[in-house]
Write a protein that holds these residues in place. Structure first.
Motif, PDB file in Angstrom:
ATOM      1  N   ARG A  30      17.605   9.709 -13.430  1.00  0.00           N
ATOM      2  CA  ARG A  30      17.614   8.241 -13.438  1.00  0.00           C
ATOM      3  C   ARG A  30      17.798   7.678 -12.032  1.00  0.00           C
ATOM      4  NH1 ARG A  30      21.298   9.765 -17.608  1.00  0.00           N
ATOM      5  NH2 ARG A  30      20.345   9.555 -19.669  1.00  0.00           N
ATOM      6  N   PHE A  31      17.264   6.465 -11.862  1.00  0.00           N
ATOM      7  CA  PHE A  31      17.380   5.838 -10.545  1.00  0.00           C
ATOM      8  C   PHE A  31      17.432   4.324 -10.701  1.00  0.00           C
ATOM      9  CE2 PHE A  31      13.089   4.228 -10.590  1.00  0.00           C
ATOM     10  CZ  PHE A  31      12.352   5.167 -11.289  1.00  0.00           C
ATOM     11  N   ILE A  32      17.815   3.653  -9.607  1.00  0.00           N
ATOM     12  CA  ILE A  32      17.672   2.203  -9.487  1.00  0.00           C
ATOM     13  C   ILE A  32      16.486   1.977  -8.563  1.00  0.00           C
ATOM     14  CG2 ILE A  32      18.729   0.099  -8.568  1.00  0.00           C
ATOM     15  CD1 ILE A  32      21.448   1.335  -9.300  1.00  0.00           C
ATOM     16  N   GLY A  33      15.537   1.171  -9.013  1.00  0.00           N
ATOM     17  CA  GLY A  33      14.332   0.971  -8.215  1.00  0.00           C
ATOM     18  C   GLY A  33      13.819  -0.440  -8.320  1.00  0.00           C
ATOM     19  N   ASN A  34      12.596  -0.638  -7.917  1.00  0.00           N
ATOM     20  CA  ASN A  34      12.008  -1.973  -7.946  1.00  0.00           C
ATOM     21  C   ASN A  34      10.514  -1.880  -8.252  1.00  0.00           C
ATOM     22  OD1 ASN A  34      10.452  -1.812  -5.345  1.00  0.00           O
ATOM     23  ND2 ASN A  34      12.515  -1.334  -4.617  1.00  0.00           N
ATOM     24  N   ARG A  35       9.858  -3.016  -8.281  1.00  0.00           N
ATOM     25  CA  ARG A  35       8.502  -3.079  -8.809  1.00  0.00           C
ATOM     26  C   ARG A  35       7.420  -3.020  -7.742  1.00  0.00           C
ATOM     27  NH1 ARG A  35       8.781  -8.177 -12.761  1.00  0.00           N
ATOM     28  NH2 ARG A  35       6.554  -7.822 -12.706  1.00  0.00           N
ATOM     29  N   SER A  36       7.741  -2.590  -6.541  1.00  0.00           N
ATOM     30  CA  SER A  36       6.707  -2.571  -5.501  1.00  0.00           C
ATOM     31  C   SER A  36       5.679  -1.483  -5.771  1.00  0.00           C
ATOM     32  CB  SER A  36       7.349  -2.343  -4.133  1.00  0.00           C
ATOM     33  OG  SER A  36       6.345  -2.284  -3.148  1.00  0.00           O
ATOM     34  N   SER A  37       4.400  -1.848  -5.718  1.00  0.00           N
ATOM     35  CA  SER A  37       3.315  -0.887  -5.984  1.00  0.00           C
ATOM     36  C   SER A  37       2.883  -0.131  -4.739  1.00  0.00           C
ATOM     37  CB  SER A  37       2.095  -1.641  -6.515  1.00  0.00           C
ATOM     38  OG  SER A  37       1.614  -2.534  -5.508  1.00  0.00           O
ATOM     39  N   GLY A  38       3.159  -0.698  -3.568  1.00  0.00           N
ATOM     40  CA  GLY A  38       2.694  -0.095  -2.319  1.00  0.00           C
ATOM     41  C   GLY A  38       1.324  -0.588  -1.861  1.00  0.00           C
ATOM     42  N   LEU A  39       0.681  -1.445  -2.668  1.00  0.00           N
ATOM     43  CA  LEU A  39      -0.690  -1.874  -2.336  1.00  0.00           C
ATOM     44  C   LEU A  39      -0.768  -2.575  -0.982  1.00  0.00           C
ATOM     45  CD1 LEU A  39      -1.857  -3.192  -5.836  1.00  0.00           C
ATOM     46  CD2 LEU A  39      -2.816  -1.237  -4.587  1.00  0.00           C
ATOM     47  N   GLN A  40       0.199  -3.468  -0.677  1.00  0.00           N
ATOM     48  CA  GLN A  40       0.129  -4.205   0.597  1.00  0.00           C
ATOM     49  C   GLN A  40       0.309  -3.267   1.788  1.00  0.00           C
ATOM     50  OE1 GLN A  40      -0.551  -7.790   1.148  1.00  0.00           O
ATOM     51  NE2 GLN A  40      -1.078  -6.611   2.968  1.00  0.00           N
ATOM     52  N   GLY A  41       1.243  -2.347   1.692  1.00  0.00           N
ATOM     53  CA  GLY A  41       1.455  -1.405   2.789  1.00  0.00           C
ATOM     54  C   GLY A  41       0.252  -0.503   3.007  1.00  0.00           C
ATOM     55  N   TYR A  42      -0.359  -0.074   1.904  1.00  0.00           N
ATOM     56  CA  TYR A  42      -1.546   0.776   2.038  1.00  0.00           C
ATOM     57  C   TYR A  42      -2.705  -0.002   2.646  1.00  0.00           C
ATOM     58  CZ  TYR A  42       0.299   5.060   0.103  1.00  0.00           C
ATOM     59  OH  TYR A  42       1.011   6.222  -0.052  1.00  0.00           O
ATOM     60  N   ALA A  43      -2.833  -1.276   2.282  1.00  0.00           N
ATOM     61  CA  ALA A  43      -3.886  -2.112   2.890  1.00  0.00           C
ATOM     62  C   ALA A  43      -3.627  -2.254   4.391  1.00  0.00           C
ATOM     63  CB  ALA A  43      -3.929  -3.478   2.216  1.00  0.00           C
ATOM     64  N   LEU A  44      -2.367  -2.402   4.771  1.00  0.00           N
ATOM     65  CA  LEU A  44      -2.022  -2.486   6.202  1.00  0.00           C
ATOM     66  C   LEU A  44      -2.389  -1.186   6.921  1.00  0.00           C
ATOM     67  CD1 LEU A  44       1.329  -4.332   5.708  1.00  0.00           C
ATOM     68  CD2 LEU A  44      -0.389  -5.071   7.392  1.00  0.00           C
ATOM     69  N   ALA A  45      -2.111  -0.052   6.291  1.00  0.00           N
ATOM     70  CA  ALA A  45      -2.414   1.235   6.917  1.00  0.00           C
ATOM     71  C   ALA A  45      -3.929   1.410   7.072  1.00  0.00           C
ATOM     72  CB  ALA A  45      -1.828   2.375   6.086  1.00  0.00           C
ATOM     73  N   ARG A  46      -4.681   1.133   6.013  1.00  0.00           N
ATOM     74  CA  ARG A  46      -6.150   1.282   6.070  1.00  0.00           C
ATOM     75  C   ARG A  46      -6.761   0.396   7.145  1.00  0.00           C
ATOM     76  NH1 ARG A  46      -5.905   1.181   0.570  1.00  0.00           N
ATOM     77  NH2 ARG A  46      -6.386  -1.045   0.538  1.00  0.00           N
ATOM     78  N   THR A  47      -6.330  -0.858   7.210  1.00  0.00           N
ATOM     79  CA  THR A  47      -6.934  -1.782   8.164  1.00  0.00           C
ATOM     80  C   THR A  47      -6.539  -1.401   9.595  1.00  0.00           C
ATOM     81  OG1 THR A  47      -5.115  -3.312   7.693  1.00  0.00           O
ATOM     82  CG2 THR A  47      -7.203  -3.742   6.600  1.00  0.00           C
ATOM     83  N   ALA A  48      -5.322  -0.882   9.781  1.00  0.00           N
ATOM     84  CA  ALA A  48      -4.918  -0.464  11.137  1.00  0.00           C
ATOM     85  C   ALA A  48      -5.728   0.747  11.592  1.00  0.00           C
ATOM     86  CB  ALA A  48      -3.420  -0.153  11.171  1.00  0.00           C
ATOM     87  N   VAL A  49      -5.995   1.686  10.682  1.00  0.00           N
ATOM     88  CA  VAL A  49      -6.852   2.835  11.026  1.00  0.00           C
ATOM     89  C   VAL A  49      -8.229   2.320  11.446  1.00  0.00           C
ATOM     90  CG1 VAL A  49      -8.073   4.855  10.096  1.00  0.00           C
ATOM     91  CG2 VAL A  49      -5.645   4.519   9.560  1.00  0.00           C
ATOM     92  N   ALA A  50      -8.781   1.379  10.675  1.00  0.00           N
ATOM     93  CA  ALA A  50     -10.111   0.841  10.976  1.00  0.00           C
ATOM     94  C   ALA A  50     -10.138   0.142  12.331  1.00  0.00           C
ATOM     95  CB  ALA A  50     -10.547  -0.126   9.876  1.00  0.00           C
ATOM     96  N   ARG A  51      -8.999  -0.395  12.755  1.00  0.00           N
ATOM     97  CA  ARG A  51      -8.933  -1.085  14.050  1.00  0.00           C
ATOM     98  C   ARG A  51      -8.560  -0.136  15.176  1.00  0.00           C
ATOM     99  NH1 ARG A  51      -7.077  -7.194  12.299  1.00  0.00           N
ATOM    100  NH2 ARG A  51      -6.703  -7.454  14.534  1.00  0.00           N
TER     101      ARG A  51
END
Ligand code: CTP
Ligand code: CA
Length: 228
Positions: A30-51
């Motif tokens: 069991r854990f305490i967590g939250n609802r972040s999917s990671g989509l925004q961070g992954y979009a940041l990573a992809r766009t930074a690679v492209a740049r």
């Protein structure tokens, strides 16, 4: 879309992006967590690679494919994410904390699964504060390093955002207005990006890639020129 040479404005730079949401263990299952999917961070990573950037993506508990060309470091808890981010930040030109870091963790870890005892109410779980990674980045930053935070706010969204930006000594704070079903796990996002210089950049609702590109535009404008 591929960017031409002119679009590779992050070439020669190292950027660190955190993504996802940390999990703080209660017991082995069991854990305490939250609802972040990671989509925004992954979009940041992809766009930074492209740049053209060298990208370290510090991911916590995401179910997303690794972005091509990024170095992915998998983490679980806030303490693990702190170590990975601070270590990658050493030579980074910019650090973007898109992850949802759990504010609190259980004070103690049960090495074995907590069982129901017949008839008894459960023991309360005492929480302690986690380290604030973004605040630590703001305090320990190298000269010229650009630090970016994210904040999901309700009520007076802009005033809360300004106060948080100052408290954490960041250069930029991406402020989302949250409500039921508004941001979490959705591919699109609306935000305002506050700058420590007093600027406010409104980003209309659109794909998380579009917000990511605007964040990198604002970061690129704040980077010191590369030494020849
Ligand atoms: N953050 C962090 N470490 C923490 C908590 C938050 O690095 N322990 C970062 C997040 O990644 C985000 C920013 O700080 O980039 C703002 O997170 P937020 O939860 O909005 O701020 P808090 O200071 O935790 O304030 P609040 O009480 O509003 O949750
Ligand atoms: Ca928080």
């Amino acid at each position: 879309l591929a960017r031409g040479a002119a679009g590779r404005d992050l070439a020669g730079r190292h950027v660190v992006v955190s993504a996802g949401g940390t999990r703080e263990a209660i017991d082995p299952v069991r854990f305490i967590g939250n609802r972040s999917s990671g989509l925004q961070g992954y979009a940041l990573a992809r766009t930074a690679v492209a740049r053209g950037a060298r990208v370290t993506l510090v991911a916590a508990n995401v179910a997303l494919p690794d972005p091509a060309g990024a170095d992915v470091v998998a983490t679980g808890s806030a303490e693990e994410m702190r170590k990975a981010v601070l270590s990658a930040a050493g030579d980074a030109d910019a650090v973007v904390m898109a992850a949802a870091v759990a504010d609190f963790r259980p004070a103690g870890y049960h090495g074995s699964k907590i069982k129901k005892a017949d008839g008894a109410e459960p023991e309360p779980i005492r929480l302690v504060k986690n380290p604030d990674i973004l605040a630590e980045l703001g305090e320990t930053r190298r000269p010229g390093q650009v630090i970016v935070g994210f904040a999901a706010e309700t009520d007076d969204v802009l005033a809360n955002g300004r106060a948080k930006l100052a408290r954490k000594r960041s250069d930029l704070l991406v402020v989302n207005q949250v409500g039921e079903e508004m941001t979490f796990g959705r591919p699109d996002n609306a935000a305002v990006v506050l700058g420590a210089d007093g600027s406010a950049t409104e980003v209309p609702r659109g794909p998380k890639e579009a917000l990511a590109e605007i964040v990198w535009d604002l970061v690129a404008a704040r980077l010191e020129p590369l030494s020849p």
